[in-house]
Scaffold this motif. Structure first.
Motif, PDB file in Angstrom:
ATOM      1  N   ILE A 179      11.784 -14.926  45.284  1.00 20.08           N
ATOM      2  CA  ILE A 179      12.593 -14.729  46.468  1.00 20.08           C
ATOM      3  C   ILE A 179      12.738 -13.150  46.423  1.00 20.08           C
ATOM      4  N   LYS A 180      12.516 -12.567  47.625  1.00 20.79           N
ATOM      5  CA  LYS A 180      12.578 -10.880  47.888  1.00 20.79           C
ATOM      6  C   LYS A 180      13.481 -10.885  48.668  1.00 20.79           C
ATOM      7  N   ILE A 181      14.571 -10.067  48.553  1.00 19.40           N
ATOM      8  CA  ILE A 181      15.518  -9.683  49.531  1.00 19.40           C
ATOM      9  C   ILE A 181      15.794  -8.197  49.499  1.00 19.40           C
ATOM     10  N   ARG A 182      16.393  -7.494  50.744  1.00 22.40           N
ATOM     11  CA  ARG A 182      16.584  -6.255  50.709  1.00 22.40           C
ATOM     12  C   ARG A 182      18.056  -5.967  50.157  1.00 22.40           C
ATOM     13  N   VAL A 183      18.360  -5.006  49.379  1.00 22.04           N
ATOM     14  CA  VAL A 183      19.566  -4.834  48.999  1.00 22.04           C
ATOM     15  C   VAL A 183      19.957  -3.287  48.865  1.00 22.04           C
ATOM     16  N   ILE A 184      21.169  -2.949  48.715  1.00 21.35           N
ATOM     17  CA  ILE A 184      21.571  -1.411  48.645  1.00 21.35           C
ATOM     18  C   ILE A 184      22.175  -1.098  47.403  1.00 21.35           C
ATOM     19  N   ALA A 185      21.853  -0.330  46.743  1.00 20.87           N
ATOM     20  CA  ALA A 185      22.013   0.258  45.537  1.00 20.87           C
ATOM     21  C   ALA A 185      23.604   0.943  45.426  1.00 20.87           C
ATOM     22  N   LEU A 186      24.324   0.327  44.695  1.00 21.71           N
ATOM     23  CA  LEU A 186      25.729   0.743  44.502  1.00 21.71           C
ATOM     24  C   LEU A 186      25.779   1.652  43.354  1.00 21.71           C
ATOM     25  N   GLU A 187      24.833   1.963  42.598  1.00 19.91           N
ATOM     26  CA  GLU A 187      24.953   2.591  41.444  1.00 19.91           C
ATOM     27  C   GLU A 187      23.524   3.547  41.291  1.00 19.91           C
ATOM     28  N   GLU A 188      23.407   4.445  40.723  1.00 18.87           N
ATOM     29  CA  GLU A 188      22.264   5.136  40.354  1.00 18.87           C
ATOM     30  C   GLU A 188      21.729   4.857  38.839  1.00 18.87           C
ATOM     31  N   GLY A 189      20.600   4.841  38.497  1.00 22.05           N
ATOM     32  CA  GLY A 189      20.055   4.400  37.389  1.00 22.05           C
ATOM     33  C   GLY A 189      18.503   4.721  37.053  1.00 22.05           C
ATOM     34  N   SER A 190      17.974   4.520  35.888  1.00 25.18           N
ATOM     35  CA  SER A 190      16.767   4.716  35.432  1.00 25.18           C
ATOM     36  C   SER A 190      15.991   3.604  35.167  1.00 25.18           C
ATOM     37  N   VAL A 191      14.877   3.407  34.837  1.00 27.34           N
ATOM     38  CA  VAL A 191      13.833   2.196  34.346  1.00 27.34           C
ATOM     39  C   VAL A 191      14.673   1.493  33.285  1.00 27.34           C
ATOM     40  N   HIS A 192      14.717   0.001  33.407  1.00 28.37           N
ATOM     41  CA  HIS A 192      15.230  -0.803  32.406  1.00 28.37           C
ATOM     42  C   HIS A 192      16.981  -0.820  32.600  1.00 28.37           C
ATOM     43  N   GLN A 193      17.307  -0.123  33.201  1.00 31.05           N
ATOM     44  CA  GLN A 193      18.872  -0.142  33.227  1.00 31.05           C
ATOM     45  C   GLN A 193      19.242  -1.096  34.338  1.00 31.05           C
ATOM     46  N   HIS A 194      20.664  -1.646  33.952  1.00 31.57           N
ATOM     47  CA  HIS A 194      21.038  -2.483  35.004  1.00 31.57           C
ATOM     48  C   HIS A 194      22.235  -1.918  35.936  1.00 31.57           C
ATOM     49  N   ILE A 195      22.101  -2.193  37.350  1.00 35.65           N
ATOM     50  CA  ILE A 195      22.706  -1.510  38.024  1.00 35.65           C
ATOM     51  C   ILE A 195      23.533  -2.698  39.125  1.00 35.65           C
ATOM     52  N   LYS A 196      24.339  -2.331  39.857  1.00 37.86           N
ATOM     53  CA  LYS A 196      25.221  -2.937  40.813  1.00 37.86           C
ATOM     54  C   LYS A 196      24.454  -2.968  42.186  1.00 37.86           C
ATOM     55  N   LEU A 197      24.315  -4.019  42.727  1.00 35.65           N
ATOM     56  CA  LEU A 197      23.780  -3.874  44.162  1.00 35.65           C
ATOM     57  C   LEU A 197      24.521  -4.713  45.276  1.00 35.65           C
ATOM     58  N   ARG A 198      23.999  -4.577  46.696  1.00 39.18           N
ATOM     59  CA  ARG A 198      24.829  -5.244  47.483  1.00 39.18           C
ATOM     60  C   ARG A 198      23.589  -5.946  48.386  1.00 39.18           C
ATOM     61  N   SER A 199      23.772  -7.028  48.761  1.00 37.64           N
ATOM     62  CA  SER A 199      22.801  -7.754  49.534  1.00 37.64           C
ATOM     63  C   SER A 199      22.898  -7.108  51.070  1.00 37.64           C
ATOM     64  N   THR A 200      21.741  -7.147  51.742  1.00 38.38           N
ATOM     65  CA  THR A 200      21.919  -6.529  52.931  1.00 38.38           C
ATOM     66  C   THR A 200      21.922  -7.979  53.936  1.00 38.38           C
ATOM     67  N   LEU A 201      21.936  -9.194  53.643  1.00 37.59           N
ATOM     68  CA  LEU A 201      22.154 -10.318  54.118  1.00 37.59           C
ATOM     69  C   LEU A 201      23.536 -10.393  54.571  1.00 37.59           C
ATOM     70  N   LYS A 202      23.846 -11.355  55.533  1.00 43.02           N
ATOM     71  CA  LYS A 202      25.182 -11.654  56.383  1.00 43.02           C
ATOM     72  C   LYS A 202      26.337 -11.501  55.113  1.00 43.02           C
ATOM     73  N   ASP A 203      26.051 -12.281  54.206  1.00 43.37           N
ATOM     74  CA  ASP A 203      27.003 -12.493  52.922  1.00 43.37           C
ATOM     75  C   ASP A 203      27.499 -11.248  52.433  1.00 43.37           C
ATOM     76  N   GLN A 204      26.676 -10.232  52.238  1.00 43.57           N
ATOM     77  CA  GLN A 204      26.556  -8.928  51.603  1.00 43.57           C
ATOM     78  C   GLN A 204      27.257  -9.206  50.234  1.00 43.57           C
ATOM     79  N   LYS A 205      26.671 -10.130  49.187  1.00 45.72           N
ATOM     80  CA  LYS A 205      27.113 -10.386  48.149  1.00 45.72           C
ATOM     81  C   LYS A 205      26.769  -9.292  47.154  1.00 45.72           C
TER      82      LYS A 205
END
Length: 86
Positions: free
Chosen positions: A42-68
């Motif tokens: 599954i591929k979706i578009r998201v907005i990064a809520l944090e900055e980061g580098s390769v292999h780092q875990h970051i928070k994201l927000r879905s661009t879908l209607k629910d914006q999870k």
């Protein structure tokens, strides 16, 4: 590729702790998130809520209607792998 974590002066001996992975995703970047399942991708578009580098875990927000809010591991400058749903 890595970058120095601080400015280095002439004659300084280099050690591994002096380097870090460069920031490749910035807060607000519109990127692709991948989620894998049994014979499913599954591929979706998201907005990064944090900055980061390769292999780092970051928070994201879905661009879908629910914006999870999601969390993902950075794969490259345009892609993260979703690891948990929130």
């Amino acid at each position: 590729n890595q970058v120095t974590a601080a400015t280095l002066g002439p004659g300084v001996y280099l050690a591994t702790f002096m380097f870090k992975n460069p920031i490749i995703i910035h807060r607000g970047d519109n990127i692709e998130a991948l989620m894998y399942g049994d014979n499913l991708e599954i591929k979706i578009r998201v907005i990064a809520l944090e900055e980061g580098s390769v292999h780092q875990h970051i928070k994201l927000r879905s661009t879908l209607k629910d914006q999870k809010t999601l969390e993902g591991e950075i794969i490259d400058s345009k892609t993260v792998r979703i690891s948990t749903l929130r």
